[in-house]
Design an enzyme around this catalytic site. Sequence first.
Site, mmCIF file in Angstrom:
data_model
loop_
_atom_site.group_PDB
_atom_site.id
_atom_site.type_symbol
_atom_site.label_atom_id
_atom_site.label_comp_id
_atom_site.label_asym_id
_atom_site.label_seq_id
_atom_site.Cartn_x
_atom_site.Cartn_y
_atom_site.Cartn_z
ATOM 1 N N GLU A 105 22.600 38.234 42.361
ATOM 2 C CA GLU A 105 21.540 39.087 42.908
ATOM 3 C C GLU A 105 21.069 40.043 41.811
ATOM 4 O OE1 GLU A 105 20.145 42.567 45.835
ATOM 5 O OE2 GLU A 105 22.136 42.565 44.976
ATOM 6 N N ARG A 110 14.794 49.210 56.351
ATOM 7 C CA ARG A 110 15.005 47.771 56.154
ATOM 8 C C ARG A 110 15.339 47.083 57.483
ATOM 9 N NH1 ARG A 110 19.301 47.700 51.364
ATOM 10 N NH2 ARG A 110 20.143 49.353 52.690
ATOM 11 N N HIS A 166 16.507 40.197 53.431
ATOM 12 C CA HIS A 166 16.939 41.326 54.260
ATOM 13 C C HIS A 166 16.576 42.668 53.626
ATOM 14 C CE1 HIS A 166 19.788 41.097 51.092
ATOM 15 N NE2 HIS A 166 20.383 42.202 51.484
ATOM 16 N N ASP A 167 16.209 42.663 52.335
ATOM 17 C CA ASP A 167 15.924 43.917 51.641
ATOM 18 C C ASP A 167 14.429 44.210 51.626
ATOM 19 O OD1 ASP A 167 18.419 44.978 51.049
ATOM 20 O OD2 ASP A 167 18.668 43.721 49.274
ATOM 21 N N ASP A 189 26.724 40.172 44.741
ATOM 22 C CA ASP A 189 25.851 41.287 45.109
ATOM 23 C C ASP A 189 25.725 42.280 43.946
ATOM 24 O OD1 ASP A 189 24.489 42.866 47.210
ATOM 25 O OD2 ASP A 189 26.139 44.265 46.860
ATOM 26 N N HIS A 198 31.317 47.563 44.499
ATOM 27 C CA HIS A 198 31.921 48.732 45.145
ATOM 28 C C HIS A 198 32.727 48.318 46.357
ATOM 29 C CE1 HIS A 198 27.601 48.181 46.322
ATOM 30 N NE2 HIS A 198 28.179 47.988 47.491
ATOM 31 N N ASP A 224 26.009 50.046 55.442
ATOM 32 C CA ASP A 224 24.914 49.524 54.625
ATOM 33 C C ASP A 224 24.689 48.031 54.922
ATOM 34 O OD1 ASP A 224 22.904 49.201 52.758
ATOM 35 O OD2 ASP A 224 24.265 48.967 51.057
ATOM 36 N N GLN A 258 29.946 54.132 49.492
ATOM 37 C CA GLN A 258 30.181 52.912 48.688
ATOM 38 C C GLN A 258 30.654 53.363 47.309
ATOM 39 O OE1 GLN A 258 26.147 51.648 49.630
ATOM 40 N NE2 GLN A 258 26.882 49.608 50.189
HETATM 41 C C1 GLC Z 1 22.306 44.571 47.464
HETATM 42 C C2 GLC Z 1 21.968 44.228 48.893
HETATM 43 C C3 GLC Z 1 21.510 45.465 49.605
HETATM 44 C C4 GLC Z 1 22.593 46.510 49.519
HETATM 45 C C5 GLC Z 1 23.058 46.744 48.065
HETATM 46 C C6 GLC Z 1 24.330 47.540 47.990
HETATM 47 O O1 GLC Z 1 21.196 44.985 46.758
HETATM 48 O O2 GLC Z 1 21.008 43.210 48.936
HETATM 49 O O3 GLC Z 1 21.181 45.183 50.934
HETATM 50 O O4 GLC Z 1 22.122 47.721 50.037
HETATM 51 O O5 GLC Z 1 23.316 45.525 47.411
HETATM 52 O O6 GLC Z 1 25.454 46.737 48.189
#
Ligand code: GLC
Length: 631
Positions: free
Chosen positions: A315, A507, A382-383, A273, A173, A130, A241
């Site tokens: 985040e 992405r 990046h998302d 995150d 995770h 991921d 995850q």
């Molecule tokens: C956050 C990251 C994303 C990832 C997710 C799971 O949202 O920005 O890229 O897939 O966490 O860790």
Amino acid sequence: MDKNAKMQTTTTKTTDGQRSDFLRRLAAKEDELRWLYMELYDNSSMYAELTERMGAFYRERKAELRALDLERESRPDWYKQNDLLGMMFYIDNFAGNLRGVEEKLDYLEKCNVNYIHLMPFLDTVEGHSDGGYAVADFRKVQEKLGTMEDLEHLADACHRRKINLCMDFVMNHTSEDHEWAKKARQGDGEYMSRYFFFKDFSIPEQYERTVPQVFPTTAPGNFTWIPEIEQYVMTSFYPYQWDLDYRNPRVFNEMMYNFLFFANQGMDVIRIDAVPYIWKELGTSCRNLKQVHTIVRMMRLIGEIVCPGILLLGEVVMEPAKVVPYFGTVEKPECHMLYNVTTMATTWHTVATRDVSLLKKQLDIVSRLPKEYTFLNYLRCHDDIGWGLDYATLRESGQEEIPHKRYLNDYFRGYAGYSNSRGELYNDDPVTADARFCGTTASMCGIEKALEEQDAAALEKAIRLDVMLHAYMFIQSGIPVLYSGDEIGQLNDYTYREDPNKAEDSRYIHRGAFDWANAEKTGDPETVEGQLFSRLNRLEQLRKTDDVFRAEADMWTIDTWDPSVLCIARSYQGEKLIGIFNFSEYDKTAWINETDGLYQDLLGGGLREARGVDVPGYGFFWLKRTEKTES
Ligand code: GLC
């Protein structure tokens, strides 16, 4: 502070001046930390272990980092000025490996960047990573990127140049390949208790009734069957995850040790995150629960005691009402910084509709928040872009959520609304009719299409839009962060479709490798790279040298009486700046009427009044009042 602690502080000071800083901070903050810990875990021996390890991490902290801590403690607003500019990138895409990044610091300085967010670099399993957000080992760097020593070396090099380093701390995770998960998979109860395991689907089924899905098409459901032990494990993100169970204090303690470990590697900013997800409770959405705030507050206190130079960036990709609580209160702060996510999504909505009213309303909400709150402003990361807009307001003008999202997704794929954008959908969910969007800033602005069609006029227009969006982002309070490549107009990268490890995840379209050959062209005004780079550079220089951009400035919007033209004003200690941004391709007039004197056109030069300003299609102005007035 009780008498004993005071005595201890004084005694230690004479023998070890530095250790006293830890004790001083501990004495000031320990009551609250202990109280929160006991409230959540009621476990004094685990609490004692935590504070003892905090002391150990403090003792191991390098002298230079401790000195930076003291310096930042003495001016806690150090990150709230106008001098920080960030850039985020994947290490391999940008420079191959960590040593490569170090070699590119000159380039980053040329970009005016003094804050680098290194995308996840810890050990992960290729194909099950991921994008690195599935961490298999928190103490090991991915081999292809280098070693922990390389990271420390980079941090030292950055600090010498006053560049701040940010990393992701993926605490919700672990990867299924993490040592804990491996032991849990073998049925070891100690490790199983660090995750959420269920013998049959009856409880998961109850969770599924209230918990939304993060990746509805690429990873549907929130649980994964583990055949070795014939149990289900909770996996909110991808099946590999595994969600950590923070009801177990061992999980909390160990993750805090990982956090402190990275603080000691020289990180300045820790991006937490997926923070809203870290506490789960049956019968809830498992998002934003109150225990999450207890955990973040404890993390803030732990940081302030051991390494107060460190900032926490949360985040929280949610609607504004859910985001702001992660700042905590002014007395009991949680995150230092949060993403300005609704503003970002609303910006692209504005590009697609040429109607600034929703954005104006959003900016008014943000600018009325306490100035202590620092946002991280960005156009792309990046998302994917989730269309988390204020639909209640949109509905008032007849725009319903599902058709509107469909319009935005069609627009940015270039199918509707006179669009020149290119990009792809992400997690197009047939059940909810919801989909998010992926693409680079340049491709979304029309640069890709114009280049492909060799349409010089369209290209010029696309570059104007791209620059205007940056000018609008830079005028907001907070820290602007560029996605690497945006400074030279990097386009979508479609090669991910050929990589079986990436093909399912669109992405990757905006996570292409940085093109160093194109970066060579930044000095050539005939190229897209040269035009974008020089124009952004000028804006960045102005931003960092003028106090009116400081976070403490007042910010407000002004009516322009044109639906496509946005006007933002800032004022700081008698200085005033007005930004006017035309979100349509047509020439417009901003019917503003600021009668407070003459303004200097910071980019075009010359003096003018800030009244009835003609703005070319996708153009903008930064006008600075010439006379300083008492405010
Ligand atoms: C956050 C990251 C994303 C990832 C997710 C799971 O949202 O920005 O890229 O897939 O966490 O860790």
